[in-house]
Design a protein around this motif. Structure first.
Motif, mmCIF file in Angstrom:
data_model
loop_
_atom_site.group_PDB
_atom_site.id
_atom_site.type_symbol
_atom_site.label_atom_id
_atom_site.label_comp_id
_atom_site.label_asym_id
_atom_site.label_seq_id
_atom_site.Cartn_x
_atom_site.Cartn_y
_atom_site.Cartn_z
ATOM 1 N N ILE A 115 0.835 -1.207 0.000
ATOM 2 C CA ILE A 115 0.000 0.000 0.000
ATOM 3 C C ILE A 115 0.868 1.256 0.000
ATOM 4 N N THR A 116 1.924 1.259 0.807
ATOM 5 C CA THR A 116 2.820 2.418 0.854
ATOM 6 C C THR A 116 3.498 2.634 -0.492
ATOM 7 N N PHE A 117 3.962 1.544 -1.110
ATOM 8 C CA PHE A 117 4.612 1.683 -2.409
ATOM 9 C C PHE A 117 3.634 2.201 -3.459
ATOM 10 N N LEU A 118 2.424 1.674 -3.473
ATOM 11 C CA LEU A 118 1.443 2.146 -4.458
ATOM 12 C C LEU A 118 1.109 3.620 -4.248
ATOM 13 N N THR A 119 1.051 4.046 -2.989
ATOM 14 C CA THR A 119 0.811 5.461 -2.696
ATOM 15 C C THR A 119 1.956 6.319 -3.225
ATOM 16 N N GLU A 120 3.187 5.901 -2.952
ATOM 17 C CA GLU A 120 4.355 6.642 -3.442
ATOM 18 C C GLU A 120 4.424 6.614 -4.966
ATOM 19 N N LEU A 121 4.027 5.511 -5.555
ATOM 20 C CA LEU A 121 4.024 5.384 -7.009
ATOM 21 C C LEU A 121 3.048 6.377 -7.642
ATOM 22 N N ILE A 122 1.873 6.484 -7.071
ATOM 23 C CA ILE A 122 0.869 7.419 -7.599
ATOM 24 C C ILE A 122 1.340 8.858 -7.427
ATOM 25 N N LYS A 123 1.887 9.182 -6.246
ATOM 26 C CA LYS A 123 2.387 10.546 -6.025
ATOM 27 C C LYS A 123 3.518 10.876 -6.992
ATOM 28 N N ALA A 124 4.417 9.929 -7.218
ATOM 29 C CA ALA A 124 5.538 10.171 -8.131
ATOM 30 C C ALA A 124 5.057 10.311 -9.571
ATOM 31 N N ASN A 125 4.049 9.541 -9.950
ATOM 32 C CA ASN A 125 3.497 9.668 -11.301
ATOM 33 C C ASN A 125 2.918 11.061 -11.527
ATOM 34 N N PHE A 126 2.202 11.573 -10.542
ATOM 35 C CA PHE A 126 1.665 12.924 -10.677
ATOM 36 C C PHE A 126 2.784 13.965 -10.700
ATOM 37 N N GLY A 127 3.843 13.730 -9.925
ATOM 38 C CA GLY A 127 4.976 14.652 -9.944
ATOM 39 C C GLY A 127 5.656 14.696 -11.301
ATOM 40 N N VAL A 128 5.860 13.538 -11.906
ATOM 41 C CA VAL A 128 6.470 13.486 -13.234
ATOM 42 C C VAL A 128 5.518 14.073 -14.272
ATOM 43 N N LEU A 129 4.234 13.830 -14.116
ATOM 44 C CA LEU A 129 3.245 14.387 -15.038
ATOM 45 C C LEU A 129 3.265 15.915 -14.998
ATOM 46 N N LYS A 130 3.414 16.486 -13.805
ATOM 47 C CA LYS A 130 3.506 17.947 -13.693
ATOM 48 C C LYS A 130 4.735 18.474 -14.430
ATOM 49 N N ILE A 131 5.837 17.759 -14.329
ATOM 50 C CA ILE A 131 7.059 18.183 -15.023
ATOM 51 C C ILE A 131 6.865 18.115 -16.535
ATOM 52 N N ILE A 132 6.232 17.065 -16.995
ATOM 53 C CA ILE A 132 6.047 16.867 -18.434
ATOM 54 C C ILE A 132 5.098 17.905 -19.028
ATOM 55 N N LEU A 133 4.041 18.231 -18.309
ATOM 56 C CA LEU A 133 3.017 19.117 -18.855
ATOM 57 C C LEU A 133 3.368 20.601 -18.784
ATOM 58 N N LYS A 134 4.400 20.951 -18.056
ATOM 59 C CA LYS A 134 4.797 22.361 -17.998
ATOM 60 C C LYS A 134 5.392 22.778 -19.339
ATOM 61 N N PRO A 135 5.063 23.990 -19.797
ATOM 62 C CA PRO A 135 5.607 24.433 -21.087
ATOM 63 C C PRO A 135 7.116 24.694 -21.038
ATOM 64 N N ARG A 136 7.626 25.046 -19.868
ATOM 65 C CA ARG A 136 9.059 25.287 -19.731
ATOM 66 C C ARG A 136 9.644 24.248 -18.777
ATOM 67 N N ILE A 137 10.832 23.823 -19.089
ATOM 68 C CA ILE A 137 11.499 22.856 -18.227
ATOM 69 C C ILE A 137 12.105 23.603 -17.041
ATOM 70 N N GLU A 138 11.549 23.346 -15.868
ATOM 71 C CA GLU A 138 12.013 24.026 -14.667
ATOM 72 C C GLU A 138 12.519 23.053 -13.610
ATOM 73 N N ASN A 139 12.547 21.778 -13.934
ATOM 74 C CA ASN A 139 13.015 20.820 -12.941
ATOM 75 C C ASN A 139 14.535 20.873 -12.822
#
Length: 159
Positions: A62-86
């Protein structure tokens, strides 16, 4: 732990034979009776009560799946930004895990989480070298791993 499960199954089968009713409901009842018996005898049987370890493994998943979902959203935010700010970066994570299988499990969980990759493990098995796609601060990254993944991996290995 394995002997406790075998005893539990043996009690279930004996219950089926004694009652002469070979249904799933009767097997489940025998399994519950066996579980109760194993719990009563767990102090004289080797290892801790096996349901504790199963509970900890479920919490790890359960902890891993929670971290997996949070990390997926974090990477999605990076991908969808028009400018690379990471700010990608490397850091060394010092672990307190003692067993090799715990270290391998933690390394695999970190690598399976999007945005992080384990590059290697030190020879003394106390440091994990990690690359992160969005490296805000070293302390924040270390705290995230220590408070979630390492904590549950350590609990699975406790006796």
């Amino acid at each position: 732990m394995a002997i406790q499960f075998v005893i539990n199954l043996l009690v279930s089968v004996i219950w089926l034979l004694v009652t002469n009713s070979y249904t799933l409901n009767n097997f489940v009842l025998g399994f519950i009776l066996g579980l109760f018996l194993v719990y009563l005898l767990h102090r004289v049987l080797p290892g801790q009560f096996y349901l504790v370890r199963i509970y900890r493994i479920i919490m790890l998943i359960i902890t891993f799946l929670t971290e997996l979902i949070k990390a997926n959203f974090g990477v999605l935010k990076i991908i969808l930004k028009p400018r690379i700010e990471n700010k990608p970066g490397f850091f060394v994570y010092e672990t307190e895990l003692e067993r090799d299988w715990q270290l391998v499990l933690l390394s695999n969980l970190i690598t399976l989480t999007p945005g992080t990759v384990v590059l290697g493990i030190s020879d003394d098995r106390k440091k994990i070298y990690i690359h992160s796609i969005d490296f805000s601060t070293k302390e924040e990254e270390i705290q995230n791993i220590k408070s979630s993944l390492e904590k549950v991996v350590r609990k699975v290995g406790e006796k």
